[in-house]
Design a protein around this motif. Structure first.
Motif, short mmCIF file in Angstrom:
data_model
loop_
_atom_site.label_atom_id
_atom_site.label_comp_id
_atom_site.label_asym_id
_atom_site.label_seq_id
_atom_site.Cartn_x
_atom_site.Cartn_y
_atom_site.Cartn_z
N ALA A 2 35.31 45.45 40.73
CA ALA A 2 35.80 46.78 40.40
C ALA A 2 35.55 47.80 41.50
CB ALA A 2 35.16 47.26 39.09
N ASP A 3 34.54 47.56 42.35
CA ASP A 3 34.22 48.52 43.41
C ASP A 3 34.91 48.19 44.74
OD1 ASP A 3 32.83 46.23 44.04
OD2 ASP A 3 30.95 47.25 44.55
N TYR B 256 41.16 36.52 40.93
CA TYR B 256 40.42 36.96 39.75
C TYR B 256 40.04 38.43 39.96
CZ TYR B 256 40.08 32.00 38.65
OH TYR B 256 40.38 30.69 38.37
N VAL B 257 40.56 39.30 39.11
CA VAL B 257 40.34 40.73 39.27
C VAL B 257 39.56 41.26 38.06
CG1 VAL B 257 42.60 41.27 38.24
CG2 VAL B 257 41.47 42.95 39.70
N ALA B 258 38.60 42.13 38.34
CA ALA B 258 37.79 42.71 37.27
C ALA B 258 38.69 43.44 36.27
CB ALA B 258 36.76 43.67 37.85
N LYS C 269 42.27 45.95 36.48
CA LYS C 269 43.36 44.96 36.44
C LYS C 269 44.74 45.62 36.50
CE LYS C 269 45.13 41.16 33.52
NZ LYS C 269 46.30 41.73 32.85
N SER C 270 44.99 46.62 35.68
CA SER C 270 46.32 47.23 35.64
C SER C 270 46.69 47.87 36.97
CB SER C 270 46.39 48.27 34.53
OG SER C 270 46.22 47.67 33.27
N GLN C 271 45.74 48.58 37.56
CA GLN C 271 46.00 49.23 38.85
C GLN C 271 46.24 48.19 39.94
OE1 GLN C 271 42.81 51.82 40.03
NE2 GLN C 271 43.80 52.48 41.93
#
Length: 479
Positions: free
Chosen positions: A241-242, A271-273, A277-279
């Protein structure tokens, strides 16, 4: 690594994947000729091994430099044979021509070394078979042939049957620069490769699929032949996320789609936090839309055709299965209109929410797909998901917290982990390129890899002062 090529009347039918047209018919080396090739290599090898290391290095540097005389031909042939866009083909050819420093580093890795009262010298294996892949047809043969030759071995090079003309250009540059018989070229499909592997040779070096690597290993086991196998991958990218989202999305798209996704260390699982995710998905969809597919000769095209219809159909099957299982397609880039019926284009595609049981998460895709899945954002989940594969070639971790990046990277079973970068583009040449788990056996490149093309031998003296300072004109390195 699916491919597909026709063999007719003892010839490779070499076709242009952008048009389906036949470029050339290239004679396959009859398997009956393999023993004679091996005999010529064996006869030439002792004198080559006795040639001072500095002279071997000089000749090999000259061979690479000589490719500049055929630069334009080589670029055009790469685009026509495998479909790579011109800009990527030019980059590959420039790298191949500029391998002088690489050869010097190989030479340094093979120099005799003093360790206290011991002197470690290196003996060549003898005859080495090199089987090179189609996705980097100019540079990959060099990455295996150069260390094998520098170490004093004779080499029989078999390029992929998908790119026989590029293989012939590279092989000819090496052959002309070296004594007769030290480098020979064999053309053909798996039958020719099998004959070479089973012949009376001492080592096999191959870059290709894991399935082929297992066959080679089994064939080499009875003779305990040395092996270097750089095999497939299902490489994960972890986006915390960071992370710098703009950069992460840029890299997720660019390095899923580079060379039409036909790279062993392509990003194949993102793999995205969940928190971002939406962004992240929106950024990837926007960026991927610019990757128009078309002829590699067109300046406004970002990806060329798949290397073959078989390769295209394998990717299509994975995508179809994932969509039927519930995955969502976020974006598909256009294919330039006017493609002939025989073209093998496949649109760059971004999809998300792919069920873990789908082949697109398990099998190597080797195609232009950006595959996104959410995770809870924790370090433990990131490492678990990254390791949830039979493969272990490369992985990528994106976060501004470098301590976290290092912790996660060390828990991932992969040969190389890029921290906020794509390791293929950023790795120093002296770093080994390693496949963990099902992604390889032995090491490719770097000091560790280059030294696998010879056997170390320790000469033990009564006292360190008695160790000679040079061997056959090569200075002894003091460790």
């Amino acid at each position: 690594m699916v491919q597909g090529v026709a063999i007719e009347d003892g010839c490779i039918v070499d076709t242009d994947p952008a048009t389906g047209e036949v470029i050339a018919r290239v004679r396959c080396t009859p398997t009956s000729e393999v023993p004679a090739m091996v005999a010529r290599a064996r006869a030439a090898q002792p004198a080559w091994a006795a040639t001072p290391l500095a002279e071997r290095v000089s000749m090999l540097k000259g061979a690479c430099a000589s490719l500049a005389d055929r630069r334009d031909e080589l670029v055009e042939t790469i685009v026509r044979e495998m479909g790579k866009v011109r800009a990527e083909a030019e980059e590959e050819v420039s790298g191949a021509i500029g391998r002088a420093t690489y050869v010097e580093q190989i030479g340094a890795a093979n120099a005799p070394r003093q360790i206290d009262n011991g002197l470690v010298v290196r003996d060549a294996h003898g005859v080495v078979v090199v089987c090179s892949p189609w996705n980097f047809p100019a540079d990959e043969p060099l990455l295996l042939c150069l260390p094998a030759l520098c170490a004093g071995n004779a080499v029989i090079l078999k390029p992929s049957e998908v790119v026989p003309l590029v293989g012939a250009i590279v092989g000819d540059a090496l052959r002309r620069a070296l004594p007769e018989g030290v480098l020979q070229l064999a053309q053909g499909d798996g039958a020719v490769g099998a004959a070479l592997v089973q012949a009376d040779v001492q080592m096999v070096a191959m870059t290709g699929s894991s399935a082929t690597g297992k066959k080679i290993m089994a064939a080499c086991a009875p003779g305990l032949k040395r092996l270097v196998l750089e095999l497939g991958g299902k490489d994960p990218m972890i986006c915390f996320a960071d992370a710098d989202l703009e950069r992460a999305a840029d890299d997720a798209v660019a390095f899923s789609l580079f060379n039409c996704g036909q790279v062993c260390c392509s990003v194949e699982r993102v793999y995205v936090a969940e928190a971002i995710k939406s962004q992240f998905e929106a950024l990837c969809a926007l960026k991927a839309a610019a990757f128009t597919a078309g002829s590699g000769f067109d300046a406004d095209v970002r990806i060329g055709p798949m290397v073959s219809a078989m390769q295209r159909d394998a990717v299509a099957a994975q995508l179809d299965e994932a969509v039927k299982a519930g995955a969502r397609v976020l974006a598909q880039a256009p294919v330039k209109p006017g493609a002939p019926p025989g073209a093998t284009y496949f649109p760059a595609t971004v999809l998300t929410d792919v069920p873990e049981e789908c082949a697109i998460h398990r099998a190597e895709t080797f195609g232009p797909l950006v595959v996104i899945s959410p995770f809870d954002g924790s370090e433990a989940s990131a490492a678990r998901l990254a390791n949830d594969s039979e493969y272990g070639l490369a992985a990528y971790v994106y976060t501004r917290d470098l301590g976290k990046a290092a912790r996660v990277a060390c828990k991932i079973r992969a040969g190389q982990v890029g921290i906020n970068n794509w390791s293929l583009a950023k790795a120093p040449t002296r770093c080994p390129w390693v496949g963990a788990k099902g992604s390889g056996f032995g090491y490719h490149s770097g000091d560790d890899g280059w030294r696998q093309f010879s056997v170390p031998k320790s000469l033990i003296f009564d006292d360190a002062s008695l160790v000679p300072t040079e061997i056959d004109g090569t200075a002894v390195v003091r460790d």
